[in-house]
Design a protein around this motif. Sequence first.
Motif, PDB file in Angstrom:
ATOM      1  N   GLU A   8       0.836  -1.207   0.000  1.00 20.44           N
ATOM      2  CA  GLU A   8       0.000   0.000   0.000  1.00 20.44           C
ATOM      3  C   GLU A   8       0.865   1.249   0.000  1.00 20.44           C
ATOM      4  OE1 GLU A   8      -3.024   0.547   3.087  1.00 20.44           O
ATOM      5  OE2 GLU A   8      -3.083  -1.634   3.262  1.00 20.44           O
ATOM      6  N   SER A  37      -5.096   1.939  -2.216  1.00 19.62           N
ATOM      7  CA  SER A  37      -5.829   1.737  -0.968  1.00 19.62           C
ATOM      8  C   SER A  37      -5.665   0.283  -0.531  1.00 19.62           C
ATOM      9  CB  SER A  37      -7.321   2.033  -1.183  1.00 19.62           C
ATOM     10  OG  SER A  37      -7.873   1.083  -2.077  1.00 19.62           O
ATOM     11  N   ARG A  38      -6.064   0.004   0.709  1.00 24.16           N
ATOM     12  CA  ARG A  38      -6.007  -1.369   1.209  1.00 24.16           C
ATOM     13  C   ARG A  38      -6.814  -2.291   0.305  1.00 24.16           C
ATOM     14  NH1 ARG A  38      -9.446  -4.348   4.117  1.00 24.16           N
ATOM     15  NH2 ARG A  38     -10.791  -2.567   4.519  1.00 24.16           N
TER      16      ARG A  38
END
Length: 57
Positions: free
Chosen positions: A20, A26-27
């Motif tokens: 990340e 994003s996650r």
Amino acid sequence: MEKIISLIRENPKITAKQIEEVTKLSRRGVEYNLNKLKKRRQTKKNRSCKRWTLASN
């Protein structure tokens, strides 16, 4: 996705959190891409040694 493959090649013990940070995804973006790689059987996570394995081309 190529960036993630490159990161795994450089460091098979890389975590999703580290991916990340490097990729600025994003996650969920990292999870999505890792799942795509797993489904394509390009990579898998060995849970016992916490290491990613890339399929040989």
